[in-house]
Enzyme design. Structure first.
Site, PDB file in Angstrom:
ATOM      1  CB  THR A 126      82.987  17.496 -57.777  1.00  0.00           C
ATOM      2  OG1 THR A 126      84.409  17.575 -57.475  1.00  0.00           O
ATOM      3  CG2 THR A 126      81.914  18.003 -57.027  1.00  0.00           C
ATOM      4  N   GLY A 398      92.122  22.029 -55.929  1.00  0.00           N
ATOM      5  CA  GLY A 398      91.515  20.509 -55.681  1.00  0.00           C
ATOM      6  C   GLY A 398      91.017  19.974 -56.991  1.00  0.00           C
ATOM      7  CG  LEU A 399      93.070  19.701 -59.810  1.00  0.00           C
ATOM      8  CD1 LEU A 399      93.983  18.869 -60.410  1.00  0.00           C
ATOM      9  CD2 LEU A 399      93.202  21.204 -60.549  1.00  0.00           C
ATOM     10  CB  CYS A 400      86.199  19.585 -60.061  1.00  0.00           C
ATOM     11  SG  CYS A 400      85.427  20.977 -59.800  1.00  0.00           S
ATOM     12  CG  ASN A 401      89.286  13.750 -59.041  1.00  0.00           C
ATOM     13  OD1 ASN A 401      89.596  12.827 -58.158  1.00  0.00           O
ATOM     14  ND2 ASN A 401      89.464  13.540 -60.411  1.00  0.00           N
TER      15      ASN A 401
END
Ligand SMILES: *Cc1c(COP(=O)(O)O)cnc(C)c1O
Length: 824
Positions: A126, A398-401
């Site tokens: 992100t 969502g793991l910042c991805n």
């Protein structure tokens, strides 16, 4: 596959774990891609360094200042050498973290008078995606689009601005699934740019990659122009980041406009505004303000100790690849009794396939989702609850991805927007939407991971998520009971005046008012964190169970005591039951901080008395204040029930369709009818009233005892109404509440609103505030439906349609009341 070299290294790590990572004793830490762990020697060494040296502010001229300056310069060089970067070709800029490094690059490009075009790979974190908001044009590229570009096709249409620079960003390794991307892309792009004549720069996000792999910047001709990383991901400590700039790309920063303290040689203010940036070293002109001196000094110890414990990054890479192959193999091999896989894998195995001709394989990260034997997805929130209880540390969601997740899960942009509009947010519990998961489970390994960590995790997944026989108890649905259940009665009534704190049992023979929002005085108060405004929860603060409120009608007070162990002289406190405005914070124009309950913004009235607030803050060791949320409010003074019927409940369809539901299905948007039917609640999580059935508790306890566990008490479920049964012996009514549609208690009618979803808060002993594994572990094995765990039932009062009777005017319930179940 396991050879002597692997196991010898693993044995070495295993033996240093006790001394160097004592906190790992009972914990299985598998979130190294979030942050890795620091060794005890690192902290000891750093601490000795700090206590034996005098470090001043490097911007002064004193001796202590010079000490800091020269140490920082030595360390800067040492870090460059760690990446085999020649200091005459590269400079290192210290920044807060990788994200700050990215922002510094973005800041330079956005100040270019021609603007810039931004191209970023789909697998970007992100923090890289956000750069697009600064760009003139931006484009997200998948693998094939990048390969086409490298082959000479410019992905951004020429618009006559041949001098406008382009910036291409990609991760060396995806933080989501560990996928690695070729490190020679920067070189290839530079060559193709030579042909097109357009300036192209490369920003390499190495944050995930360098955590477990050597990064070699030995050839400055082929290296990326900008490389960002976070040191805590390599060493666990210090919390610091770095931006490595190829000197040939340094002129980009000349267009940066902002200047901070330490980056300028002279500044003129007032009539002639002028400044002269420092020109000697690039880092001098980019490190705004005082450097994080002590963090930089800690890098010295971090580098020493890392080498001493783990030898080289090459060794770390070898070890973590070996472990990750074992993890990948183990999870892939797990099968349900019917042959269906337990795990849907999103990561490539580390050693086997090598994508895109990259010789690097996959990083030591395994991303996957769990499926039951019929192929339906297990909720991440549910998985996490169990993992937390079993002391596994992994990352879910969502793991910042965003791009990586969308690709892995096959989520189209319209689906993601739909999920957002129907209430999905980062970190919410409803994580399966439209039949697809919205995130993944990520297990990641680090230098101090061992074979035993990996094997424990695989065994955990096998124990809780593999169905051997098709007749899994969790999927056996009790046949609806269509006859009246004889002998059911109200065994006890409890209210929880302060959300998440101890209960107040209604004495026998006391009639208790029931309202549409729930039982009178239930969850009318809460404790809010002074910093964040969030309502505190027992999940995070188990000691809340020891705070015991009582309603004292004689004196018109809510009385609160604390039953903590040896809590020095915490006297009782009390607040009036009447809502006298004088005791609350005034509603001034400077808006008071919004309070939040379960993420939902509410407007609660905060008490001002420091005696009251200190009482709670001292008891819990958390800065908090008492707040009140009285019934009858509007707007943010009002909340609605979220409970709804679950699929495992076989209740009359007609009634089900009228159920209030916060996240209505896409096909049936909320209409005004269903809106007006939504039940009001105060500060309870989901519904006005929660009831449990002692027959079900008995069944649950039998399971627990069979497994050698101890019986648990009804209190852990924090129900309002506990329903007992006069028939003893085998319990024919266990879990019959799943299929009730309504109840009559004494003279009052109640509508069932669906099963109650559970988390590991049920593991807190309400008497002692101690936490154990049960009953959650047994519940997951016996009461899991659609990947979620249920016990108890939500319900609400149905006001009587007849008027004039005493029961209609002032509806009440009493302990001992008979309970009649409506045979649907
Ligand atoms: C961790 C990580 C980041 C963000 O790092 P911060 O330290 O949070 O700034 C960016 N990209 C990748 C690939 C990461 O793994």
């Amino acid at each position: 596959m396991m050879d002597a070299g692997n196991t010898a290294y693993d044995n070495r790590i295993e033996s240093l774990r006790q001394d160097e990572f004592p906190v790992l004793r009972d914990q299985v830490y598998l979130d190294h891609a979030g942050t890795t762990l620091y060794a005890k020697s690192l902290i000891d060494k750093f601490s000795a360094d700090m206590t034996s040296n005098l470090f001043g502010n490097p911007h002064s001229a004193s001796l202590s200042s010079q000490t800091s300056t020269s140490r920082i310069e030595d360390i800067r060089l040492r870090v460059l050498q760690f990446f085999n970067a020649d200091p005459s070709e590269f400079d290192l800029i210290f920044v807060a973290n990788a994200t700050a490094g990215i922002k510094l690059v973005a800041e330079a490009f956005r100040s270019n008078p021609l603007g810039f075009d931004y191209l970023y790979h789909q697998a970007c974190h992100t923090s890289l995606v956000g750069v697009r908001e600064e760009a003139t044009n931006s484009l997200c590229l998948d693998d094939s689009a990048v390969l086409q570009w490298l082959g000479g096709t410019n992905p951004i249409p020429e618009s006559g601005h041949y001098d406008r620079p382009a910036l291409f960003a990609y991760p060396a390794q995806s933080n989501m699934d560990g996928c690695r991307f070729p490190l020679d892309w920067s070189d290839k792009l530079r060559r193709s740019a030579l042909i097109s004549g357009r300036p192209v720069f490369t920003l390499l996000d190495a944050a995930a990659f360098v955590a477990t792999s050597p990064l070699d910047l030995g050839n400055s001709e082929t290296a990326p122009d900008f490389t960002v990383l976070s040191f805590y991901k390599i060493f666990g400590f210090p919390d610091l980041g770095g931006l490595i700039v190829r000197r040939q790309a340094a002129p980009v920063f000349q267009s940066r406009k902002y200047f901070g303290g330490g980056t300028v040689d002279m500044v003129v203010c007032l009539r002639e505004q002028w400044h002269a940036p420092k020109t000697q070293a690039l880092h001098e002109s980019l490190e705004d303000g005082t450097l994080p001196v002590h963090s930089i000094v800690a890098l010295d110890s971090a580098l020493d100790v890392h080498r001493q414990l783990f030898k080289s990054m090459g060794d770390v890479s070898f070890h973590t690849s070996f472990l990750s192959q074992r993890l990948h193999d183990g999870l892939t091999a797990l099968r349900h009794g019917n042959g269906q896989p337990v795990c849907a894998m999103y990561s490539q195995p580390p050693l086997a396939s090598k994508r895109l001709d990259s010789p690097l394989g996959n990083g030591p990260v395994v991303a996957f989702n769990l499926q039951n034997h019929l192929g339906s997805w297990i909720s991440l929130a549910e998985f996490e609850k169990l993992a937390v209880l079993k002391q596994f540390h992994v990352r879910t969601g969502g793991l910042c991805n965003p791009g990586g997740i969308a690709r892995s899960l096959g989520l189209e942009p319209w689906e993601m927007k739909r999920n957002f509009s129907t209430g999905f947010r980062c970190g919410t519990e409803n994580d399966i939407m439209g039949g697809k998961p919205t995130g993944v489970i990520r297990v990641s390994l680090g230098a101090m991971s061992t074979i035993s960590d990996v094997d424990k995790f695989i065994a955990f997944v096998a124990e809780f998520y593999r169905t051997e026989s098709i007749h899994e108890p969790a999927l056996r649905i009790t046949t609806p009971v269509h006859q009246d259940l004889p002998g059911l009665y109200v065994e006890s009534i409890t209210i929880y005046p302060i959300k998440s704190c101890g209960g107040f049992r209604i004495p026998t023979r006391t009639t208790w008012e029931v309202r549409t929002e729930g039982l009178a005085w239930d969850r009318e108060w809460c404790l809010v964190h002074r910093g964040t405004g969030q309502a505190l929860s027992q999940k995070r603060h188990p000691r809340m169970a020891l705070i015991r409120p009582a309603i004292d009608f004689t004196n018109g007070q809510l009385q609160v005591s604390y039953r903590g162990p040896s809590e020095q002289g915490l006297a009782e406190i009390s607040v009036p039951l009447s809502a006298n405005p004088g005791v609350f914070q005034a509603n001034t124009t400077s808006k008071p901080m919004a309070s939040r309950v379960c993420g939902e913004e509410i407007s609660a009235q905060i008490y001002t008395s420091s005696k009251v607030n200190d009482f709670f803050s001292t008891a819990l060791g958390v800065p908090c204040a008492l707040a009140r949320f009285p019934p009858g409010g509007l707007g943010k003074n009002m909340r609605h029930a979220k409970a709804h019927l679950q699929k495992h409940q076989k209740v009359n369809r007609k009634i089900q369709n009228k159920m209030p539901c916060q996240f209505p299905g896409i096909d049936t948007p909320p209409d005004s009818d269903s809106e007006s039917e939504r039940q009001r609640i105060l500060l309870s999580n989901e519904s006005p009233i929660l009831a449990i059935n002692l027959s079900s508790l008995e069944a649950l306890n039998r399971h627990i005892v069979e497994q050698g566990g101890k019986r648990i008490s009804a209190e852990v479920f924090r129900a309002n109404i506990v329903i007992g049964s006069l028939t003893s012996g085998p319990q024919p009514f266990a879990y019959s509440e799943d299929h009730w549609s309504s109840l009559r208690i004494g003279q009052q009618d109640f509508k069932m609103l669906g099963s109650c979803r559970r988390c590991h808060m049920v593991c807190i002993d309400q008497e002692t505030a101690e936490k154990s594994e049960e009953p959650f572990i047994t519940l997951t094995k016996t009461r899991r439906f659609d990947g979620k765990v249920f016990f108890g039932t939500h319900m609400c009062h149905i006001p009587s349609s007849s008027t004039g009777t005493k029961e209609a005017q002032f509806p009440t319930v009493t302990v001992g009341d008979s309970v009649l179940v409506d045979p649907t």
